[in-house]
Structures are given as C-alpha cells and as structure tokens.
Design an enzyme around this catalytic site. Structure first.
Site, PDB file in Angstrom:
ATOM      1  CG  MET A  32     -11.796  -2.912   4.337  1.00 28.78           C
ATOM      2  SD  MET A  32     -10.208  -2.499   3.582  1.00 28.78           S
ATOM      3  CE  MET A  32      -9.400  -1.584   4.909  1.00 28.78           C
ATOM      4  N   GLY A  51      -1.133   1.548   9.375  1.00 20.34           N
ATOM      5  CA  GLY A  51      -0.497   1.302  10.666  1.00 20.34           C
ATOM      6  C   GLY A  51      -1.428   0.902  11.793  1.00 20.34           C
ATOM      7  CG  ASP A  70      -6.172  -2.789   2.792  1.00 22.38           C
ATOM      8  OD1 ASP A  70      -5.088  -2.551   3.368  1.00 22.38           O
ATOM      9  OD2 ASP A  70      -6.827  -1.922   2.167  1.00 22.38           O
ATOM     10  CG  MET A  87      -8.432   7.174   1.986  1.00 22.51           C
ATOM     11  SD  MET A  87      -7.761   7.172   3.650  1.00 22.51           S
ATOM     12  CE  MET A  87      -6.809   5.635   3.610  1.00 22.51           C
ATOM     13  CG  HIS A 118      -3.778  -1.513  -1.787  1.00 18.89           C
ATOM     14  ND1 HIS A 118      -4.889  -2.248  -2.129  1.00 18.89           N
ATOM     15  CD2 HIS A 118      -4.166  -0.699  -0.766  1.00 18.89           C
ATOM     16  CE1 HIS A 118      -5.903  -1.901  -1.346  1.00 18.89           C
ATOM     17  NE2 HIS A 118      -5.498  -0.953  -0.509  1.00 18.89           N
ATOM     18  CG  MET A 132     -11.238   3.228   1.409  1.00 17.94           C
ATOM     19  SD  MET A 132      -9.786   3.207   2.460  1.00 17.94           S
ATOM     20  CE  MET A 132      -8.510   3.284   1.191  1.00 17.94           C
ATOM     21  CG  ASP A 189      -4.984   2.558   0.548  1.00 18.34           C
ATOM     22  OD1 ASP A 189      -5.942   1.767   0.447  1.00 18.34           O
ATOM     23  OD2 ASP A 189      -3.876   2.228   1.015  1.00 18.34           O
ATOM     24  CG  HIS A 207      -9.051   0.222  -0.887  1.00 14.33           C
ATOM     25  ND1 HIS A 207      -8.516   0.031   0.367  1.00 14.33           N
ATOM     26  CD2 HIS A 207     -10.396   0.104  -0.744  1.00 14.33           C
ATOM     27  CE1 HIS A 207      -9.501  -0.183   1.231  1.00 14.33           C
ATOM     28  NE2 HIS A 207     -10.649  -0.134   0.579  1.00 14.33           N
ATOM     29  CB  SER A 251      -0.895   0.020   1.239  1.00 16.56           C
ATOM     30  OG  SER A 251      -1.392   1.334   1.420  1.00 16.56           O
TER      31      SER A 251
HETATM   32  C1  DX5 Z   1      -6.438   1.571   5.289  1.00 17.66           C
HETATM   33  C2  DX5 Z   1      -5.937   1.313   3.899  1.00 17.66           C
HETATM   34  C3  DX5 Z   1      -4.832   0.349   3.862  1.00 17.66           C
HETATM   35  C4  DX5 Z   1      -3.609   0.772   4.627  1.00 17.66           C
HETATM   36  C5  DX5 Z   1      -2.901  -0.448   5.100  1.00 17.66           C
HETATM   37  O1  DX5 Z   1      -7.628   2.263   5.234  1.00 17.66           O
HETATM   38  O2  DX5 Z   1      -6.977   0.786   3.100  1.00 17.66           O
HETATM   39  O3  DX5 Z   1      -4.515  -0.031   2.544  1.00 17.66           O
HETATM   40  O4  DX5 Z   1      -2.728   1.561   3.889  1.00 17.66           O
HETATM   41  O5  DX5 Z   1      -1.820  -0.085   5.890  1.00 17.66           O
HETATM   42  P1  DX5 Z   1      -1.144  -1.092   6.907  1.00 17.66           P
HETATM   43  O6  DX5 Z   1      -0.652  -2.271   6.135  1.00 17.66           O
HETATM   44  O7  DX5 Z   1      -0.056  -0.298   7.504  1.00 17.66           O
HETATM   45  O8  DX5 Z   1      -2.210  -1.510   7.897  1.00 17.66           O
HETATM   46 ZN    ZN Z   2      -6.417  -0.122   1.185  1.00 18.81          ZN
END
Ligand code: DX5
Ligand code: ZN
Length: 247
Positions: free
Chosen positions: A169, A177, A203, A38, A34, A77, A36, A75, A9
């Site tokens: 998820m 993190g 994820d 948002m 990946h 969101m 993300d 992804h 990610s």
């Molecule tokens: C969270 C994201 C993830 C995130 C994962 O909302 O969708 O893709 O970046 O990060 P880690 O692997 O650090 O949990």
């Molecule tokens: Zn993600």
C-alpha cells in the site's frame, strides 16, 4: 520482472453505472479490475459486498487464464478475511488479496474443525485455503507494516502457501484520491530484489506523476483509481502507465 498489469480501482467509478464503467475500462485497455472491499472496521469506510461483485462479474468477461484480462482483483480491507473466501469465489473473484494485519489472529485455534477455521490461524494457512477454493491469493501490507513479515510467507516450503501477488500500500487504506507515499517504495525494491518473478502491486496515489518511481522500484501491477476514472482520456492514461512499467 513479470509483465505490466494495469488495474483501475473501481472505487472511483460512478456506482450508479458500475457495470458499464467496469466493462468500459477493459475496452479502454485495462488488464484487471481492482475491486476495493471495505468493512467499516479494518478501515474507516464501507464499500460493496458480494451481491455487487457478482453483478458486475456479469458485465465483464471472465479471464481465460490466471492473471488474464478481466481478472477481478479483490482487495479485501476487512477483518476476518477467512470468512469470506467462499462467498467471493462464488461471486466471481479471481484473486483474493487479504491484509496481513487482518490475518494475524491473536486467537489460536484449538482443534480446528474445518478448513475455514484453520485458515484463521495464519496468513500461510489462509493462502492455502484460498488456493484450495480455486482462486489466486494476494497478501497486502499497510504503510505501518514492515516488509520483513513477508519473507517467511513468500518463501514458504509448501508452494500452496505462497502468495501469487504481494500488495504494498502506498497510502493508508480507506479512501481513493489520497497522496502517494514514496516512503513505501523501499519495500517494493526489497521485494523485487528477492523475487524477480513475483507480481508486486502498488495501490494508492498512482498516476502519471508517480508511476515512474513505482516502476523503478520494481512494481509491475499498478492500481489507479482517480488517475484513470478522473482522466479526460482514460485509455491514454492506461497506455502511459503501461509504457512506464515496461520501459
Ligand atoms: C484505497 C484503495 C485504493 C484506492 C486507490 O484504500 O485501496 O485502491 O481506490 O485510489 P487512488 O488511485 O485514487 O489513490
Ligand atoms: Zn485497493
């Protein structure tokens, strides 16, 4: 199960060095990136949009086949995921993974005017639209959403309405993190039991300490942000994640 796919990610990348960080992860053995997205509404955080996706696309070779190396796994969101399909296709997205929760619209479309409007009305219509626009389609569920909502979609009569991937998820979406939620793994197991060939992605909170549980449940597409980008030796972590899924 289908082959292991490791998808770092890029949320955990250095955003001032994004193109370099992305191409480096592919060199270090990653299959996909990946990405993300948002919007500050679907989740309480904002990240990047099309202009950035399109610029990092220029730093990473396009996949030569569906699901191949270099796939941009976006992804989404975001609310109203039907509105961004074309833009993300043009920006270089290969797999458009929207959230089930965002696609179930309470507004019934009357007299749909075009494909985008129709795609607003149901997850299946949205999947079909994503396919028509030339991308693979993924559907994601948050921790509070039961997995049962997916049966009817994955088993749709029309193959164009079936997703290429399901994302379970394992954290509440919004931030990298966070702590892995093992409580979500029964969803993965239930999906794998029904669909031996489906790409099932997990994820959130994945790393060397949690990968075995996820792999045992049947996940084959592994997203890892902090575990890969925070590692001394990212190539080694990527290789170990892959081994855990394949064994
Ligand atoms: C969270 C994201 C993830 C995130 C994962 O909302 O969708 O893709 O970046 O990060 P880690 O692997 O650090 O949990
Ligand atoms: Zn993600």
């Amino acid at each position: 199960a289908p082959p292991a796919i490791i998808a770092p990610s890029i949320l955990s990348a250095n955003f001032a060095n994004l193109g370099h960080d992305c191409s480096k992860k592919i060199e270090q053995g990653a299959d996909w990136l990946h990405v993300d997205i948002m919007d500050g509404h679907f989740v309480p955080n904002m990240t990047i949009g099309c202009p950035v996706v399109s610029q990092i696309r220029g730093c990473v070779d396009r996949p030569s086949e569906p699901c191949g190396r270099g796939t941009f796994d976006c992804h989404m969101m975001i609310m109203e995921p039907h509105k961004w399909v074309r833009e993300f296709k043009n920006a270089g997205c290969d797999l458009y993974c929207f959230h089930y929760e965002a696609a179930v619209s309470s507004v019934a479309a009357t007299e749909p005017a075009d494909k985008e409007t129709t795609a607003r009305t149901s997850p299946k219509q949205l999947i079909k639209y994503i396919h028509e626009e030339g991308m693979q389609a993924g559907i994601a569920i948050k921790p509070d959403t039961p997995v049962d909502v997916l049966w009817d979609i994955v088993e749709s009569e029309d193959p164009a309405e079936r997703p290429d991937m399901v994302l379970v998820m394992t954290v509440h979406p919004g931030f990298g993190g966070q702590k892995f939620m093992a409580s979500e793994l029964p969803k993965v197991a239930a999906l794998r039991e029904r669909y031996p060939d489906l790409n099932i992605e997990v994820d959130g909170g994945l790393g060397l300490g949690t990968i075995d549980q996820a792999a045992d449940a049947g996940a084959n597409v592994i997203v890892a942000g902090s575990a890969v980008f925070g590692a001394q030796d990212p190539a080694d972590v990527i290789a170990k994640l892959r081994e855990a899924v394949q064994k």
